[in-house]
Structures are given as structure tokens and as C-alpha cells.
Design an enzyme around this catalytic site. Structure first.
Site, mmCIF file in Angstrom:
data_model
loop_
_atom_site.group_PDB
_atom_site.id
_atom_site.type_symbol
_atom_site.label_atom_id
_atom_site.label_comp_id
_atom_site.label_asym_id
_atom_site.label_seq_id
_atom_site.Cartn_x
_atom_site.Cartn_y
_atom_site.Cartn_z
ATOM 1 N N SER A 72 0.835 -1.208 0.000
ATOM 2 C CA SER A 72 0.000 0.000 0.000
ATOM 3 C C SER A 72 0.864 1.249 0.000
ATOM 4 C CB SER A 72 -0.953 0.001 1.196
ATOM 5 O OG SER A 72 -0.221 -0.040 2.386
ATOM 6 N N ASP A 73 0.215 2.354 -0.329
ATOM 7 C CA ASP A 73 0.883 3.649 -0.307
ATOM 8 C C ASP A 73 -0.142 4.716 0.025
ATOM 9 O OD1 ASP A 73 3.578 4.981 -1.007
ATOM 10 O OD2 ASP A 73 2.086 6.258 -1.968
#
Length: 192
Positions: A72-73
Site C-alpha cells: 500500500s501507499d
């Protein structure tokens, strides 16, 4: 929640790791360092989608048949530009001054990757800061040191308790993982 895959969480974030524990998911942490650089023309969720996939690409060829990788980011999007993690103390001060009295979006993308499939989901939350004094900014940075956080703040920290006047959307997304969307995706695509 049992899933057909062994979940590999590729995140060093203690907040994301805690969310997976709180969701009662069995998972293993596996991290590969990557250079989080994206093409200049990308905007908003196109940036976080790209970076979540870039993090997943580092595991290409190393996943077994029964493993599900989750990367994720998160970024803060304000006035058409991305605010990532601060480079130093002064940069953190400047970011918080920009956020003061304004509404921004927090965008988190999550990539789900197996040996044969890859999908990305994202969520956006609007966050409004009350005006922040320079004294409050310095107090927060000195005491809480949010230098590993997009936008130089954690909503779960002191600044979230004292400086955020409004939130529209997922709270957990602002912390770093849209848990409702992630859980829904897992249960509809990987539930045993």
C-alpha cells in the site's frame, strides 16, 4: 478470517500491521526496500496506485502459489500536489503550515498480488485542519516526530485530537489503510 492464501503484508508501518491484527487476519511481514519514485505526470490516486504496484513488483517471481501479497501507499493531496513524507524538520513545518486552515485529501492505494493476478483499490478521505499556530506545529513535531508519515502528521496523534476540525470519509484510510474496503475485498475475492 480464514482465506485461501497466506497473507504477506509488505509494510513496515506499525499502524498497518496493527490494523491487520485488529481485523483478525493471520499474516506475515515481508519487506523489500524500493525507491519510491513516480513519473511527474501522475496525479492523486494515480500516484498511490503506481507506488503500491511498484512495491508489489519487487516481489515478482518470489511468491508461491498460495501467497497473497498486500502492499500500500498513502499520500496527502493538497492544491493539486502530493505531500509525501517530510525530508527534514523544516520541511515538516512547511507542510503543516500549508495544511493549516485548509482541506486536503488523504489517498491510500492497496495492491493485492498473487502469482497470477494483481488488483489495486484506493480510497480518499477529506480532512480539514483548523488554523495551526507555529507554536503548536513545533510542539507537535518535537514531541511526536511524525517524520515517517505522509503530510507530516498522524491523525491518531496529538495533532489529530487538537487540530483537525472535520473529516469526510474513512478515518482508518487517513491512518494508512482503508480497512473496510480492504476487508471487503478480501472477503469477496479470497474468502475460504
Amino acid at each position: 478470517m480464514p482465506v485461501n492464501y497466506k497473507i504477506i503484508l509488505a509494510s513496515g508501518s506499525p499502524r498497518r500491521q496493527q490494523f491487520f491484527k485488529d481485523l483478525d487476519l493471520d499474516f506475515e511481514i515481508r519487506i523489500k526496500e524500493i525507491d519510491e519514485v513516480y513519473p511527474d505526470h501522475l496525479q492523486a490516486e494515480a500516484i498511490t496506485n503506481y507506488l503500491a504496484q511498484l512495491k508489489a513488483a519487487a516481489f515478482e517471481g518470489s511468491l508461491t502459489e498460495n501467497e497473497l501479497l498486500i502492499t500500500s501507499d498513502t499520500l496527502v493531496w493538497l492544491h493539486g500536489k502530493a505531500l509525501g513524507k517530510p525530508t527534514d524538520y523544516d520541511h515538516a513545518v512547511a507542510m503543516l503550515q500549508e495544511l493549516s486552515g485548509n482541506t486536503h485529501e488523504v489517498i491510500t492505494s492497496v495492491c493485492f498480488k498473487t502469482q497470477t493476478t494483481e488488483a489495486v483499490i484506493f480510497d480518499k478521505t477529506k480532512v480539514t485542519f483548523a488554523p495551526l499556530s507555529l507554536d503548536a506545529i513545533h510542539y507537535y513535531l518535537d514531541k511526536h516526530q511524525p517524520f515517517d508519515k505522509a503530510g507530516s502528521y498522524g491523525i491518531q496523534d496529538w495533532i489529530g485530537l487538537t487540530g483537525i476540525s472535520r473529516i469526510e470519509g474513512s478515518y482508518t484510510n487517513v491512518v494508512g489503510l482503508p480497512t473496510e474496503k480492504v476487508y471487503h475485498y478480501l472477503t469477496t475475492h479470497f474468502l475460504k
